[in-house]
Design a protein around this motif. Structure first.
Motif, mmCIF file in Angstrom:
data_model
loop_
_atom_site.group_PDB
_atom_site.id
_atom_site.type_symbol
_atom_site.label_atom_id
_atom_site.label_comp_id
_atom_site.label_asym_id
_atom_site.label_seq_id
_atom_site.Cartn_x
_atom_site.Cartn_y
_atom_site.Cartn_z
ATOM 1 N N VAL A 1 0.844 -1.201 0.000
ATOM 2 C CA VAL A 1 0.000 0.000 0.000
ATOM 3 C C VAL A 1 0.876 1.248 0.000
ATOM 4 N N VAL A 2 1.927 1.234 0.803
ATOM 5 C CA VAL A 2 2.847 2.375 0.854
ATOM 6 C C VAL A 2 3.523 2.567 -0.512
ATOM 7 N N ALA A 3 3.951 1.477 -1.129
ATOM 8 C CA ALA A 3 4.596 1.577 -2.446
ATOM 9 C C ALA A 3 3.629 2.157 -3.479
ATOM 10 N N ALA A 4 2.372 1.723 -3.437
ATOM 11 C CA ALA A 4 1.368 2.266 -4.366
ATOM 12 C C ALA A 4 1.111 3.741 -4.081
ATOM 13 N N SER A 5 1.048 4.100 -2.814
ATOM 14 C CA SER A 5 0.844 5.500 -2.442
ATOM 15 C C SER A 5 2.032 6.347 -2.876
ATOM 16 N N GLN A 6 3.227 5.794 -2.753
ATOM 17 C CA GLN A 6 4.432 6.514 -3.185
ATOM 18 C C GLN A 6 4.402 6.733 -4.694
ATOM 19 N N SER A 7 4.002 5.711 -5.434
ATOM 20 C CA SER A 7 3.910 5.843 -6.899
ATOM 21 C C SER A 7 2.884 6.895 -7.285
ATOM 22 N N GLU A 8 1.751 6.868 -6.619
ATOM 23 C CA GLU A 8 0.713 7.859 -6.910
ATOM 24 C C GLU A 8 1.197 9.264 -6.571
ATOM 25 N N HIS A 9 1.879 9.388 -5.444
ATOM 26 C CA HIS A 9 2.400 10.690 -5.044
ATOM 27 C C HIS A 9 3.425 11.198 -6.069
ATOM 28 N N THR A 10 4.283 10.317 -6.541
ATOM 29 C CA THR A 10 5.269 10.699 -7.550
ATOM 30 C C THR A 10 4.576 11.163 -8.830
#
Length: 145
Positions: A86-95
């Motif tokens: 979930v954190v990795a997906a959130s990081q990708s979305e944030h990027t």
């Protein structure tokens, strides 16, 4: 209509789109932070639970209790892995949101600079025109005397 005035509506739209992108970036930053906090809490809880398990094991526990501890620790491990995803997906979305905002910001900045250049050129042209009118008026007044 002058070029700078024709670009004003485009500038307003670009600014509005940049503001929307900035709000979305802020939201994604908040979501990312919340997800990272949840992951940190899970890791902390996992560490605490492991310490309790080790303490209980040193003091001697029944085999059934040991299995329960291990099963729960396995569930915590799985929860941590899911939260890391979930954190990795959130990081990708944030990027992606940051990239989108930068694109909109660059467009707004480019329009601002273009409008500034047009306004400077228009001011110079206006000043030259006024100077020319003034010179012509001076020449006419000089001939009439």
């Amino acid at each position: 209509m002058s070029p700078s005035k024709r670009l004003k509506p485009v500038q307003r739209v670009a600014h509005s789109r940049e503001q929307v992108a900035a709000r979305n970036l802020g939201i994604s930053r908040k979501v990312l932070q919340e997800q990272q906090n949840k992951l940190e809490q899970l890791r902390h809880y996992h560490q605490d639970y492991l310490q309790r398990f080790e303490q209980a094991a040193r003091n001697g526990i029944a085999a059934a209790q040991m299995q329960e501890y291990r099963a729960f620790i396995a569930k915590l491990d799985e929860a941590i892995r899911r939260q890391e995803s979930v954190v990795a997906a959130s990081q990708s979305e944030h990027t992606a949101k940051k990239s989108h905002w930068r694109e909109k910001h660059s467009r707004t900045q480019a329009l601002n600079k273009a409008i500034d250049r047009y306004q400077i050129a228009e001011s110079k042209n206006e000043a030259r025109s006024e100077q020319k009118e003034s010179d012509e008026l001076s020449q006419r007044l000089g001939r009439e005397e």
